[in-house]
Structures are given as structure tokens and as C-alpha cells.
Design an enzyme around this catalytic site. Structure first.
Site, short mmCIF file in Angstrom:
data_model
loop_
_atom_site.label_atom_id
_atom_site.label_comp_id
_atom_site.label_asym_id
_atom_site.label_seq_id
_atom_site.Cartn_x
_atom_site.Cartn_y
_atom_site.Cartn_z
N PHE A 28 0.82 -1.22 0.00
CA PHE A 28 0.00 0.00 0.00
C PHE A 28 0.86 1.27 0.00
CE2 PHE A 28 -0.04 2.32 4.06
CZ PHE A 28 0.91 1.58 4.75
N LYS A 29 2.15 1.13 0.30
CA LYS A 29 3.01 2.32 0.36
C LYS A 29 3.12 3.03 -0.99
CE LYS A 29 5.50 1.59 4.57
NZ LYS A 29 5.13 0.21 4.99
N ASP A 30 2.72 2.35 -2.07
CA ASP A 30 2.72 3.01 -3.37
C ASP A 30 1.83 4.25 -3.40
OD1 ASP A 30 4.50 1.41 -4.88
OD2 ASP A 30 2.98 -0.14 -5.13
#
Ligand code: PLP
Length: 429
Positions: free
Chosen positions: A104-106
Site C-alpha cells: 500500500f506504500k505506493d
């Protein structure tokens, strides 16, 4: 919008300053001076993901980025699917891992990279971004800045302590991305990066930026998917969201969304054996510790950096914090059991971080509530752990398989700041 420090001892600054600096001079984290309020009707309106992102992020940026550019930034940053999987009558999983690095860090890294690029594009100087990583952050940041003019990224990672897939993600991009393999631990990498930021003789020659989760540009884009899922589930009343938490950036973004008017009832800060937050809620005492290694390693944090932002949002009022946030600590055995049960009962393959979220939700949710678990990583990133629990092979997506074929390109250094310094000066003067 002005940004103020959670320590209240620095001057307020613009969005541009807040994101280029990262940390406030008084050591606090930047927060918006006030949180814009939207109506319930706003969240009900039909929009696609990047349009929702534009509307929700705009008040935080004001005139600092023009509307057309901000729209384009949102469209190109959030260009991958966000999907919901219904598990049973009251549990839904929101898959946030369909971006390029499969975590999810994208969302955060891609928006931050575009913002920084915008503010430096007219300056002739070259900026150097330093980031220490235990795995996921480095590849998301590197991908976000990949081929961006005027920026060079140095990722420091601990040699032999990231998974094979994670290492390939860090070391095969090339172009403006450099992978530095440090003979030491993640903490050593972080120490080297901090030393660089304090080294005046380096900073006189090179412009440095930080890309870790203290940067406010990483927080704002994480509020959007909370509003997205609320609408997707039919704008119902009693929703509880379980957030697998480490540095608490993701859950802080959810709390900000609630403050913006989004009708979410509760949040669960789902943690692994690193249980600082549940202890804080129970005893109103905050005791940071050194981190404990677990199978959900992206959440192995003993002193969550966004804790000060949570206190800021609630004026340190513990009773208000307790009303909105529940918390639960899950050990590795419970995590593995949860991975097993989700697969056996529902045919769902969850990574260990997501499993921590599901386990906590099942424990805390009330019968008439609708539950959502934020799924933070693709199961293939943790195939080795899942395959010890399930009698099945986890298929790697095509692009991960291809990565494994590419030769790794990194520079190995001893655990000593001067080694990094000479590389930085050599390549950037
Ligand atoms: C970073 C990360 C987390 C923790 O998110 P925070 O915002 O630091 O709380 C959870 N799961 C995965 C897979 C991560 O990479």
C-alpha cells in the site's frame, strides 16, 4: 494551508516547505493548521478514485499547485485498481496492494514523488533523496521517483535481511536509483541516514530530502481510500476499519478522514507483538521499546513516529482517543492461524500483515457492524511464510517472476557513514 509542528516550537510553513523539509526544526512532525470539513453528501457523490483524491487533497495544497496539475498528478499517481473482497456478512478486505511494488506504500510514495518533483522542476539543482528501508518503503519510494529528472535516490538496506523479492525490487531499477547494501541492521541504515542529515559539510554541497513516513505528503493520499470504501459499501452507518499498523501513518490518515467528516465509527490499530499502542490505550502510559522481530516485519516498530500526530489530532485527550480507536496485539501463532483459516474457510490468501488486521477485527467487531480490513501487501511478497502455513504454492505475479531474472545491481558498504558520504560526494559534485 499552513503546516505547524506537533511540538509547537517552530514557525508555520507552506506545503512546499513542509514536504521538502520533512521534519520540523523543533523535531516535531508537520500537521495542517486546520482540517477541512466536507459534508456527508460530498462523500456520497459519484466520482472515480483520482477525482475523489483531487477534491480531498486540494484544500491542503491551496494555490501552491494549480488545479490542472494537481488533477494530473492524482490521475497518474493513483492509476492502479483498488479492490474490495467480501469475506462474509460483516468482513470486507480492501486490497491496497495492486500498485507497482505490491504494497500500500505506493499510494503515499507516488504522490510524494510527484509533489517534490513539481516543486523542484524549475530549479536547476539536483536533489538527493536518502531513504533507509527494512523492505517495502525503499521500493515504493524508488518506484515513485524512477526516471524523475533532477532527483537521485539512494536506498540503504541491511545486507541479507530483506527478502529475495524485496532485494530485487530495490536493486534492479537502475537509472536514477542507487541501491546501497549496508553490512549491518535496519537500525544501522537509519543511523547512517540521520548522520547524513546532520552533516553540515555534506549539506553545503548537496541538497538532501527525506522520504520516510514523517513526510506529510505521504499522509494525505492515504486518507482517500477510507472515503472510497465507505462509498463502495453503500454509505452505511456503522463501519469499523481495522488497520495493520507499524509507524501509524496509515491509521492517522484514516483519523484525518474522519475529522474531514467521513462517517466511520471506529478504527482498530491492529499491531503484532510490538504492542506499545494497546498498552498506551489501556494504561494511558506511552513506553517506547526496541522493536521485536515478527512475521509481519513491516510493522516491527517500537516507537511509532506518527503517535505525536494522533495526540495532536485529539489534543492529547485519552478518552476521545479511546472512543475512536480500539487496539489489539496479535502474536505470530495467531497470525498464522488466521492465514490458515482465511484460506480454508473462504479460499482467501492473506499476507501476514493483513492477517493481523483480520484477527483483530474478528475479535473486536460488534454483531451489527460492518467491518473493513485494509490489506497492505500482496501475499506473493510473503510467499515463504504463507507456504509454511498452507499446503499450497503461492503464485508470483508475472512482473515479480521477471524481476527474479534480472541481475542485482548494488554497492556494498561497511557500516560506516563515511563510506556513504564519499559515494554521495563522488557522484553528485
Ligand atoms: C508499512 C507497512 C505497514 C504499516 O503501516 P504504517 O503506516 O507504518 O502503520 C503495514 N503493512 C505493510 C505491508 C507495510 O509495508
Amino acid at each position: 494551508m499552513k503546516y505547524i509542528s506537533t511540538n509547537f516550537k517552530s514557525k508555520s510553513v507552506s506545503f512546499q516547505k513542509a514536504i521538502l523539509k520533512g521534519l520540523a526544526p523543533d523535531g516535531g512532525l508537520y500537521m495542517p493548521e486546520n482540517i477541512p470539513l466536507f459534508t456527508k453528501d460530498f462523500f456520497k457523490e459519484k466520482r472515480n478514485y483520482h477525482e475523489l483524491a483531487f477534491e480531498m487533497i486540494k484544500p491542503y495544497i491551496g494555490e501552491e499547485i494549480d488545479d490542472l496539475t494537481l488533477k494530473k498528478m492524482c490521475k497518474s499517481a493513483f492509476n492502479f485498481p483498488v479492490t474490495v473482497v467480501n469475506i462474509n456478512s460483516n468482513i470486507n478486505i480492501l486490497e491496497l496492494f495492486h500498485g507497482p511494488t505490491l504494497a500500500f506504500k505506493d499510494f503515499a510514495a507516488r504522490f510524494m514523488a510527484r509533489s517534490i518533483q513539481y516543486f523542484i522542476q524549475n530549479k536547476k539543482d539536483q536533489r538527493v533523496v536518502l531513504v533507509a528501508t527494512s523492505g517495502d518503503t525503499g521500493s515504493a519510494v524508488a518506484n515513485g521517483f524512477y526516471k524523475v529528472d533532477g532527483i537521485k535516490v539512494y536506498i540503504l538496506y541491511p545486507s541479507g535481511r530483506v527478502s529475495k523479492i524485496q532485494e530485487k525490487q530495490l536493486t534492479t531499477l537502475g537509472e536514477n536509483i542507487r541501491a546501497i547494501e549496508v553490512e549491518g541492521s535496519f537500525d544501522d541504515c537509519q543511523k547512517i541516514v540521520k548522520t547524513a542529515f546532520l552533516d553540515k559539510s555534506l549539506k553545503n554541497n548537496i541538497k538532501l530530502s527525506s522520504a520516510n513516513s514523517i513526510n506529510i505528503a505521504r499522509l494525505l493520499p492515504q486518507s482517500i481510500y477510507y472515503a472510497w470504501i465507505w462509498k463502495k459499501l453503500g454509505c452505511i452507518n456503522d463501519i469499523i476499519v481495522s488497520v495493520p499498523s507499524g509507524n501509524f501513518g496509515n491509521i492517522t490518515a484514516g483519523l484525518i478522514a474522519k475529522k474531514m467528516g467521513l462517517p466511520i465509527t471506529n478504527f482498530i490499530a491492529s499491531v503484532n507483538a510490538n504492542n506499545i499502542f494497546p498498552i498506551y490505550l489501556k494504561h494511558n502510559k506511552y513506553f517506547p521499546k526496541s522493536s521485536i522481530s515478527t512475521i509481519s516485519n513491516a510493522m516491527d516498530v517500537g516507537n511509532p513516529s506518527n503517535f505525536s500526530r494522533i495526540k495532536f489530532l485529539y489534543n492529547s485527550n485519552i478518552n476521545k482517543i479511546r472512543k475512536d480507536i480500539k487496539s489489539n496485539s496479535v502474536n505470530d501463532i495467531e497470525t498464522k492461524n488466521c492465514i490458515f483459516n482465511l484460506y480454508e474457510k473462504f479460499g482467501y490468501l492473506a499476507d501476514p500483515h493483513t492477517a493481523v488486521g483480520v484477527f483483530s477485527l474478528e475479535k473486536i467487531i460488534k454483531p451489527n457492524q460492518t467491518g473493513v480490513v485494509l490489506s497492505t501487501a500482496h501475499p506473493a511478497k510473503f510467499a515463504d511464510i504463507i507456504e509454511t502455513v498452507l499446503d499450497t504454492k503461492v503464485d508470483l505475479p508475472k512482473r515479480l517472476k521477471e524481476l527474479l531474472e534480472i541481475k542485482k545491481d548494488s554497492v556494498k558498504i561497511k557500516n560506516n557513514y563515511n563510506n556513504l558520504k564519499s559515494i554521495l560526494l563522488d557522484e553528485n559534485l
